[in-house]
Write a protein that holds these residues in place. Structure first.
Motif, PDB file in Angstrom:
ATOM      1  N   PRO A   1      20.790  75.086  -2.667  1.00 51.15           N
ATOM      2  CA  PRO A   1      20.867  74.120  -1.582  1.00 51.15           C
ATOM      3  C   PRO A   1      19.467  73.747  -1.112  1.00 51.15           C
ATOM      4  O   PRO A   1      18.562  74.586  -1.096  1.00 51.15           O
ATOM      5  CB  PRO A   1      21.639  74.866  -0.483  1.00 51.15           C
ATOM      6  CG  PRO A   1      21.625  76.292  -0.864  1.00 51.15           C
ATOM      7  CD  PRO A   1      21.419  76.367  -2.327  1.00 51.15           C
ATOM      8  N   SER A   2      19.275  72.493  -0.749  1.00 55.17           N
ATOM      9  CA  SER A   2      17.942  72.054  -0.368  1.00 55.17           C
ATOM     10  C   SER A   2      17.610  72.437   1.072  1.00 55.17           C
ATOM     11  O   SER A   2      16.459  72.390   1.467  1.00 55.17           O
ATOM     12  CB  SER A   2      17.819  70.539  -0.533  1.00 55.17           C
ATOM     13  OG  SER A   2      18.845  69.911   0.212  1.00 55.17           O
ATOM     14  N   ALA A   3      18.608  72.810   1.840  1.00 54.26           N
ATOM     15  CA  ALA A   3      18.366  73.179   3.230  1.00 54.26           C
ATOM     16  C   ALA A   3      18.770  74.631   3.456  1.00 54.26           C
ATOM     17  O   ALA A   3      19.675  75.135   2.811  1.00 54.26           O
ATOM     18  CB  ALA A   3      19.188  72.276   4.152  1.00 54.26           C
ATOM     19  N   PRO A   4      18.080  75.318   4.351  1.00 52.97           N
ATOM     20  CA  PRO A   4      18.478  76.690   4.644  1.00 52.97           C
ATOM     21  C   PRO A   4      19.861  76.723   5.286  1.00 52.97           C
ATOM     22  O   PRO A   4      20.330  75.732   5.828  1.00 52.97           O
ATOM     23  CB  PRO A   4      17.399  77.174   5.617  1.00 52.97           C
ATOM     24  CG  PRO A   4      16.791  75.945   6.179  1.00 52.97           C
ATOM     25  CD  PRO A   4      16.926  74.886   5.135  1.00 52.97           C
ATOM     26  N   THR A   5      20.497  77.892   5.219  1.00 49.43           N
ATOM     27  CA  THR A   5      21.871  77.997   5.707  1.00 49.43           C
ATOM     28  C   THR A   5      21.945  78.194   7.219  1.00 49.43           C
ATOM     29  O   THR A   5      23.005  78.220   7.779  1.00 49.43           O
ATOM     30  CB  THR A   5      22.577  79.165   5.013  1.00 49.43           C
ATOM     31  OG1 THR A   5      21.742  80.313   5.146  1.00 49.43           O
ATOM     32  CG2 THR A   5      22.800  78.861   3.549  1.00 49.43           C
TER      33      THR A   5
END
Lengths: 425, 94
Positions: B17-21
């Motif tokens: 994923p390109s964004a943190p969770t």
């Protein structure tokens, strides 16, 4: 964790940094943060040393936390068709495969499109069907790519269904292939073949069952090794850090000698019909000889075998394979003993005194794996080499002679043997 | 001249994923630890966690232990770390 969007820092000892970075690159994680640390998995490493190691690591962690964030890897999509290379002739192609690092150290049969097509014609499958994903590279083992490696190993087209079944078996989660591919342990997948396929393909389960001399034994298992290397990315010295390697990493395949087996064969024990063909994958150390030229009773013979299975340094608590020679099997069965009787006898007799185990360093690391019923405080206890009788696999193989073999496995629950039916024959 | 086929083939993409969770606080990242169960690792990461916490530049997150040293950690353990942490320090490989 990286796949979940969480950045990671991996600590590993210096000799394993290259392995970690190689596997990280294979898994689309170039630039993964890896910090080398001093070796600390020893009981003589004290708190002062651990504190010093932690100080060293702390400085490197701070530097990593303060550097710019890495970009996420992009999805990599490559052509599903095998790349075609050119060589001046067959000998030049053999050398080309050496240069590319695509052999096990022995010359391979150059996989020409014609030969691969002939191999593919032996199975009614789409060549692009993905049979399995092989770690650590996460290589996609398509039917076609398996066929390429089977040609390289010297397989005949009729061997391909056995190779495919073996690939399916070793990629089941319980086989634990990821660890087997990279461990320092000297282990290799042993293929045990049962059923009609052994006669049809002349897979040897008699004299010299562990080799050499039989094309099917040699090439089917060699195909598995080439698949593990080329598709799976198990590169000796880099991603594969086995301390010593294993002769069985060249080839390691036997048939059960069902004609000489007084009991039901392995695949029937595993729930398959007697007329089925099957392959069992067992993550195995090297086979070890058991000589007993004198015992004429089941209990006498099994006492020798139990004594042979007790050794402090080999892996404990996983599965073990007992390969009974036909003459030994006949003596045991002649006394009216079943396979279950043999297992229970060995479970009770093949035991190590707890006093000895306490001096074995690995005991400290796996103490929580011992059976719950075993009393860790009883200094006089005798500890079994497996957790339950069923973890002793028994087959009959080999030729004339009063010998058997035992083959240690790996720690439970790292790997369990897997049996898979061979279809499409 | 003969043609021969490459035996390696395609590898499965491990797209991330390109964004943190979770929302990040770049000035105080949460750092978790995964103990692979090898000898003395628990002592090392406990010590390291203490040292890192003393700097006041980060927050210490969860410290978990893999059930089996040589196998991948179970999903629920990874999910726990991912929920809570910006960084995870894991080891020790040998």
């Amino acid at each position: 964790m990286e796949q979940r969007g969480v950045a990671t820092i991996t600590l590993c000892t210096e000799p394993f940094v290259k392995q970690a970075s190689t596997i990280a690159e294979m898994m689309d994680m170039p630039g993964l943060a890896i910090i080398p640390v001093a070796h600390l998995a020893r009981e003589d490493v004290g708190q002062d040393q651990i504190h010093q190691i932690a100080l060293d690591v702390q400085a490197r962690v701070n530097a990593i936390l303060n550097r710019p964030e890495r970009q996420s890897a992009q999805t990599q999509v490559t052509s599903p068709k095998p790349e075609i290379l050119h060589a001046a002739g067959l000998l030049q192609a053999i050398e080309l495969f050496y240069e590319r690092g695509w052999t096990d150290g022995l010359p391979v049969v150059p996989p020409t499109p014609t030969q691969v097509q002939a191999m593919l014609a032996s199975v009614p499958r789409d060549p692009q069907e993905v049979v399995a994903c092989i770690p650590p590279r996460q290589g996609l083992a398509t039917v076609e790519r398996i066929a390429v490696n089977a040609v390289m190993a010297g397989c005949l087209p009729g061997h391909l269904p056995v190779v495919i079944a073996a690939v399916q078996a070793m990629t089941e989660d319980r086989f634990g292939l990821r660890a087997i591919q990279s461990s320092t342990h000297s282990i290799a997948p042993l293929l045990i073949v049962n059923g009609a396929v052994t006669k049809r393909l002349d897979i040897n389960g008699g004299s010299n069952a562990f080799g050499p001399g039989w094309r099917s034994n040699a090439t089917i298992s060699r195909a598995i090794r080439l698949i593990l290397m080329n598709i799976g990315g198990s590169i000796a010295g880099l991603s594969d850090k086995s301390t010593f390697g294993h002769p069985g990493k060249y080839t390691y395949c036997i048939a059960e000698n069902e004609a000489a087996n007084p009991w039901e064969p392995l695949h029937v024990e595993r729930g398959l019909p007697g007329d089925a063909s099957a392959v069992t994958l067992f993550a195995a150390e090297a086979p070890q000889n058991i000589s007993d030229h004198a015992s004429g009773t089941a209990s006498g013979l099994l006492s020798t075998i139990a004594g042979s299975m007790i050794s402090l340094g080999s892996s404990k608590l996983g599965e073990m394979l007992l390969v009974l020679g036909p003459e030994h099997a006949a003596i045991i069965a002649g006394d009216g003993w079943s396979k279950a009787d043999v297992r229970h006898y060995l479970f009770e007799k093949a035991r190590l005194p707890f006093e000895k185990l306490k001096s074995w360093g690995d005991f400290l690391g796996i103490a929580d794996l011992w059976p719950h019923w075993w009393n860790l405080t009883d200094a006089h206890a005798r500890v079994p080499v497996v957790r339950r009788p069923e973890d002793i696999l028994i087959i009959v193989a080999g030729g004339a002679g009063t010998r058997s073999m035992w083959v240690p496995g790996v720690y439970a629950p790292l790997s369990r043997s897997v049996t898979r039916a061979i279809t499409e024959m | 001249m003969i043609e021969v086929l490459d035996p390696r083939g395609q590898a499965m993409s491990l797209a991330r994923p390109s964004a943190p969770t979770r929302p990040r606080d770049p000035s105080h990242p949460v750092v978790g630890f995964m103990d692979n169960g090898k000898y003395n690792v628990h002592a090392l990461i406990t010590e390291l966690g203490q040292l890192l916490s003393e700097t006041d530049l980060l927050k210490q997150g969860a410290q978990v232990k893999k059930p089996v040293t040589s196998k991948a950690a179970p999903d629920e353990l990874l999910a726990e770390l991912a929920r809570e942490c910006d960084w995870v320090i894991n080891g020790v490989g040998d």
